[in-house]
Write a protein that holds these residues in place. Structure first.
Motif, short mmCIF file in Angstrom:
data_model
loop_
_atom_site.label_atom_id
_atom_site.label_comp_id
_atom_site.label_asym_id
_atom_site.label_seq_id
_atom_site.Cartn_x
_atom_site.Cartn_y
_atom_site.Cartn_z
N ILE A 1 0.84 -1.21 0.00
CA ILE A 1 0.00 0.00 0.00
C ILE A 1 0.87 1.25 0.00
CG2 ILE A 1 -1.60 1.36 1.39
CD1 ILE A 1 -2.87 -1.34 2.26
N TRP B 1 -6.56 3.77 -4.08
CA TRP B 1 -5.89 2.85 -3.15
C TRP B 1 -6.69 2.69 -1.85
CZ3 TRP B 1 -4.40 4.37 1.71
CH2 TRP B 1 -4.30 5.75 1.95
N LYS C 1 -7.29 -0.81 -0.01
CA LYS C 1 -6.95 -1.02 1.40
C LYS C 1 -8.18 -1.52 2.17
CE LYS C 1 -5.25 1.35 5.53
NZ LYS C 1 -4.84 2.64 6.13
#
Length: 372
Positions: A96, A107, A111
Motif C-alpha cells: 500500500i 488505493w 486497502k
C-alpha cells in the motif's frame, strides 16, 4: 554407493526406481525404465518439500554428485536461516505504501477491501506458509457476484509483488479460476423449500446446523453470522450488535433478537468466544463444504430443491417479509442496506429498532409455522 554399482544397476520394468545414498542424506539416484540415470536431492525445510535435479549419470560421478548435493543442502539451510519471516499484514502495508498510494488514486478502496475480506484471516500469517487451498477457501467464503473476483485479483497482485521482491518462491494465488461474474440473482426459496432446508439443518448438528438457522432467521450475510460472538449479544436487551469491521458495508449494525433467534441461541452450547465454532478458537469457515453436505442430506431424504446458494437465504427473507406487509424501508434496515444522510449512516444505531424487531418476530413466526 559406488560408480561400479551405479553402472551395473538395471532399469525397472516400468516407471522409476530410486536408490538412496548412505553418505549424503537426501541424495538419490533415480533410474528410469528407459535406462536413464539421474541424481536428485530431496529435502524438507519446515513444511516445504524440496526436490532438486542435479544432473545425469555418468556425466556426474558418485563423488561429484555428493559434493554438489552437500553444497546445495548447505546453501538451502543458509538461505532459510537468512529468510526474514513476513506476515501478510506486513506485505499489505508495504504494498500500500510503496505501490498503491503511488500509482493508484483508488488505493483507499483496495486497502478497505483487504481490511474487510483478507486481513481478518491472514494478518499474522507468514506469507511463505499460505497455500493455494487457503486462497481458495478465502475466496469461497466471500458473498456476492463481484467481491470474490476483486479480492482474488488484489490477493494475486500482492503475492506477485512479494514474488518480485524475492520474498516468495511461488505465488499461491496463481492457477485459481476467476469467480464467475454472475448476473444479479433473483433466486429465493419458497416457504416449503425453506422448511426443508431448516429441517435438514437439524441433521448437520452443531455448529453448522445452528449457523444455517441463524442465517434463515436473521437475514444477515454468512460471514456476519459466522463471526458472531457471545460478547456481541445483549440478551437482556435482546440485541445483537455487528461491529463495523465485521460487516460488508463497514457500518455498525444492530439486529434485534426475535423470540425464534433467542430460542436458537438458548439451545446453542458456549464453545469459546464465537457462537459458531468447530475448534473453540475461531469461527466456522468451510461454508461450501457445509452447504454441499446439507444438499446431500436433503437429497437422501427426497427433499432436494432447485439449485440455491447460502446468500439466497438473505433474499428469501427479504422477499417474504415484503409479502408479509413489512415496509421495504424496514426490510432494508434489517438487511443493513445503506441509509441516506450522514445522521442515518453514522449516529442512529437504534434507528428503526422497534420496526426491525417487529419484522424479525413476524418472520420467525412465519418460519415456525412452515415447520408444522
Amino acid at each position: 554407493m559406488t560408480d561400479s554399482r551405479v553402472s551395473s544397476l538395471k532399469p525397472p520394468a516400468n516407471g522409476q526406481q530410486e536408490y538412496a545414498d548412505d553418505l549424503v542424506q537426501g541424495l538419490r539416484l533415480r533410474v528410469g525404465a528407459g535406462g536413464r540415470k539421474s541424481w536428485i536431492v530431496r529435502a524438507r525445510l519446515g513444511k516445504r518439500q524440496i526436490n532438486k535435479t542435479l544432473g545425469s549419470y555418468p556425466v556426474i560421478k558418485v563423488a561429484d554428485a555428493r559434493d554438489i548435493a552437500r553444497e546445495f543442502l548447505i546453501g538451502l539451510v543458509r538461505d532459510d536461516h537468512q529468510r526474514e519471516e513476513r506476515t501478510f499484514g506486513e506485505l499489505a502495508d508495504h504494498w500500500i505504501e510503496k505501490v498503491a498510494k503511488v500509482k493508484n488514486k483508488s488505493w483507499h478502496n483496495q486497502k478497505r477491501r483487504l481490511e474487510i475480506y483478507v486481513l481478518p484471516h491472514w494478518s499474522d500469517r507468514d506469507i511463505a506458509e499460505i497455500r493455494r487451498r487457503d486462497v481458495i477457501e478465502l475466496i469461497d467464503g466471500i458473498d456476492g457476484a463481484v467481491a470474490p473476483g476483486r479480492v482474488l485479483a488484489i490477493t494475486r497482485t500482492l503475492f506477485r509483488y512479494a514474488l518480485g521482491k524475492d520474498w516468495l518462491e511461488a505465488s499461491p494465488a496463481e492457477a485459481i479460476p476467476n469467480p464467475s461474474q454472475d448476473k444479479p440473482r433473483d433466486r429465493f426459496l419458497s416457504i416449503s423449500e425453506l422448511a426443508r432446508v431448516h429441517q435438514a439443518a437439524d441433521l448437520l448438528g452443531y455448529p453448522f446446523g445452528g449457523f444455517i438457522k441463524m442465517m434463515i432467521l436473521s437475514g444477515q450475510r454468512r460471514t456476519e453470522v459466522a463471526s458472531m460472538k457471545w460478547s456481541d449479544l445483549d440478551l437482556k436487551q435482546k440485541t445483537w450488535v455487528l461491529k463495523s469491521e465485521n460487516t460488508k458495508s463497514a457500518r455498525i449494525h444492530l439486529v434485534p433478537l426475535s423470540p425464534a433467534m433467542l430460542e436458537l441461541l438458548d439451545a446453542t452450547p458456549q464453545f469459546g468466544p464465537f457462537i459458531w465454532s468447530s475448534d473453540g478458537q475461531s469461527h466456522v469457515k468451510a461454508y461450501s463444504a457445509a452447504k454441499t453436505k446439507l444438499d446431500k442430506l436433503m437429497a437422501a431424504q427426497g427433499q432436494d430443491i432447485e439449485p440455491w446458494r447460502l446468500h439466497d437465504l438473505r433474499r428469501t427473507m427479504a422477499t417474504h417479509m415484503v409479502r408479509l406487509s413489512v415496509p421495504e424501508l424496514v426490510v432494508g434496515r434489517v438487511l443493513n442496506h445503506a441509509p441516506q444522510g450522514v445522521t442515518a449512516r453514522t449516529y442512529a444505531l437504534h434507528s428503526y429498532e422497534a420496526e426491525k424487531r417487529e419484522a424479525l418476530t413476524k418472520w420467525g413466526e412465519e418460519v415456525a409455522s412452515s415447520l408444522i
